[in-house]
Design an enzyme around this catalytic site. Structure first.
Site, PDB file in Angstrom:
ATOM      1  CE1 TYR A  98      -9.698   3.576   5.914  1.00  0.00           C
ATOM      2  CE2 TYR A  98      -8.829   5.066   7.730  1.00  0.00           C
ATOM      3  CZ  TYR A  98      -8.620   4.197   6.589  1.00  0.00           C
ATOM      4  OH  TYR A  98      -7.590   4.347   5.972  1.00  0.00           O
ATOM      5  CE  LYS A  99      -8.147  -0.152   5.185  1.00  0.00           C
ATOM      6  NZ  LYS A  99      -8.578   0.826   4.016  1.00  0.00           N
ATOM      7  CG  PHE A 108      -2.041   1.100   1.208  1.00  0.00           C
ATOM      8  CD1 PHE A 108      -3.028   0.626   0.356  1.00  0.00           C
ATOM      9  CD2 PHE A 108      -1.933   2.049   1.572  1.00  0.00           C
ATOM     10  CE1 PHE A 108      -4.149   1.819   0.336  1.00  0.00           C
ATOM     11  CE2 PHE A 108      -2.865   3.203   1.700  1.00  0.00           C
ATOM     12  CZ  PHE A 108      -4.012   2.936   1.036  1.00  0.00           C
ATOM     13  CG  ASP A 159      -0.557  -1.685   7.101  1.00  0.00           C
ATOM     14  OD1 ASP A 159      -1.582  -1.712   7.749  1.00  0.00           O
ATOM     15  OD2 ASP A 159      -0.611  -0.747   6.477  1.00  0.00           O
TER      16      ASP A 159
END
Length: 411
Positions: A222-223, A126, A197
């Protein structure tokens, strides 16, 4: 009723997590396959936010730092998240963003390995992970070397000069899941530290950071944790590594923040990884999502995630033949996280067309449709119906519109 419809119905009837869907706000007829990017809002969140705004801020004002326990929110919520990732109390705090926490973890690892100068990650990671590493390299004036190698070459690239390796547990595009314990063991054999991560695995996979002897980990709120857009992230620091000197030495990471001393004296334990004032409103929303997640059994969550993925792949097989979709995620369920990607040259346009029939998936460049599988909010019948609607979109070529080909600034 098709064979897959019947199979999905039986699976929904036997689903031990089925009751949790009612605890979220989900519009009728909407099939939301993007909860791995932004989770649905818990029904309890608006009332909690209203309480924070009106009673705690509006009435309590500054007294709420103590009376409403605002000041302890990072530690309180961190300890709750710790239960989801196999960490001990006092090893996790909820604070800042994932990017900022990556910076904290990388610089902490470097401070614990002062004789080493390489920080390593994998290509295709990412981007924010790589960007933070590149920023550290640039700021160091060349003393620190940020390297990225192919995913399957990471372990062989670790040597005596590697200070830290930053890896994603579940890849944000492909959904490939690394063996956390074995990868950690292999990297630590060379004396390097490991930073995980967990953004695409916390709240969807069973994680045991303590069992894996992990050094550091970060993740977002927020996932799968359903903390809302821009929700605070978290950082895990194994107790043995909590002597590290943070580069971001903010006042809430001071041993006595309200003594207002001139010199920085780091707080004991994980508290030294705090920085500025806690995001009270964001933390209030995040805690609702974390509390709801804690009501679920993580073994059942993972089992349902796998079942949703297998059902999706089975339903997509005819579309692969008819329309040219190609599975871009591991076919082995054990090697896959909680989303499934399919490659198609018209992926972006198809995602836009799906929204017109109340299916929200997401697009990842250059040509991937990503279907997020959130066990607390998705039903098995949603998977079959979503694929049926995709079939209709493809059969009618309703995606083939100029408006659907212009890529938006946010995808």
């Amino acid at each position: 009723m098709s064979e897959l419809d019947a199979r999905a119905r039986i699976m929904d009837e036997c689903d031990p997590l089925a009751g949790l869907r009612e605890r979220f706000r989900i519009r009728d007829d909407l099939i939301y396959l993007d909860g791995n990017s932004l989770g649905c809002m818990p029904n309890a969140t608006p009332a909690r936010m209203q309480e924070t705004l009106e009673a705690e801020w509006g009435e309590g004002l500054i007294t709420s730092w103590l009376d409403a326990d605002w000041a302890a929110a990072p530690q309180r919520i961190g300890d709750k998240i710790a239960r989801l990732i196999g960490a001990h109390p006092g090893e996790v705090i909820a604070a800042d963003s994932t990017s900022v926490n990556i910076f904290k973890a990388l610089t902490a690892a470097l401070s614990l390995r002062p004789d080493r100068s390489v920080i390593l990650t994998e290509t295709t990671n990412f981007p924010t992970d790589s960007y933070m590493m590149q920023g550290i390299e640039q700021f160091s004036g060349g003393r620190i070397n940020a390297r990225a190698v192919a995913p399957d070459a990471v372990l062989d690239a670790v040597d005596e000069n590697t200070a830290a390796v930053l890896l994603t547990h579940v890849h944000y595009k492909s959904s490939s899941a690394r063996d956390l314990a074995e990868t950690t063991r292999r990297i630590q054999q060379s004396g390097a530290m490991v930073i995980w991560d967990l953004s695409h695995s916390t709240g969807a996979l069973e994680i045991d950071l303590s069992g894996a002897n992990a050094d550091f980990a970060v993740g977002c709120g927020y996932k799968f944790l359903n903390g809302g857009p821009g929700a605070p992230a978290f950082i895990y620091v194994a107790r043995r590594n909590q002597t590290a000197q943070p580069v971001l030495s903010g006042w809430f990471g001071h041993s006595k923040p309200f003594a207002f001393e001139e010199a920085y004296d780091p707080a004991p334990g994980v508290d030294r990884f705090l920085c500025g004032t806690p995001y009270v409103l964001g933390l209030a929303a995040l805690e609702v999502g974390v509390d709801l997640m804690l009501e679920a059994d993580m073994a059942q969550v993972r089992a349902k995630s796998l079942a949703l993925g297998e059902l999706l792949i089975a339903a997509m097989e005819p579309l692969c033949t008819k329309y040219g979709f190609a599975l871009a995620s591991p076919s082995d369920p054990a090697a896959r996280g909680s989303h499934v990607g399919y490659a198609h040259e018209n992926a972006y346009a198809m995602v836009q067309a799906l929204r017109e029939v109340d299916v929200i998936a997401d697009f990842r460049t250059p040509e991937m449709i990503r279907f997020g599988l959130t066990p607390l909010t998705l039903r098995h019948c949603d998977i079959v119906e979503a694929v049926n609607r995709l079939d209709e979109v493809c059969a009618a070529r309703s995606w083939d519109k100029p408006a659907y080909r212009t890529v938006a600034s946010v995808t």
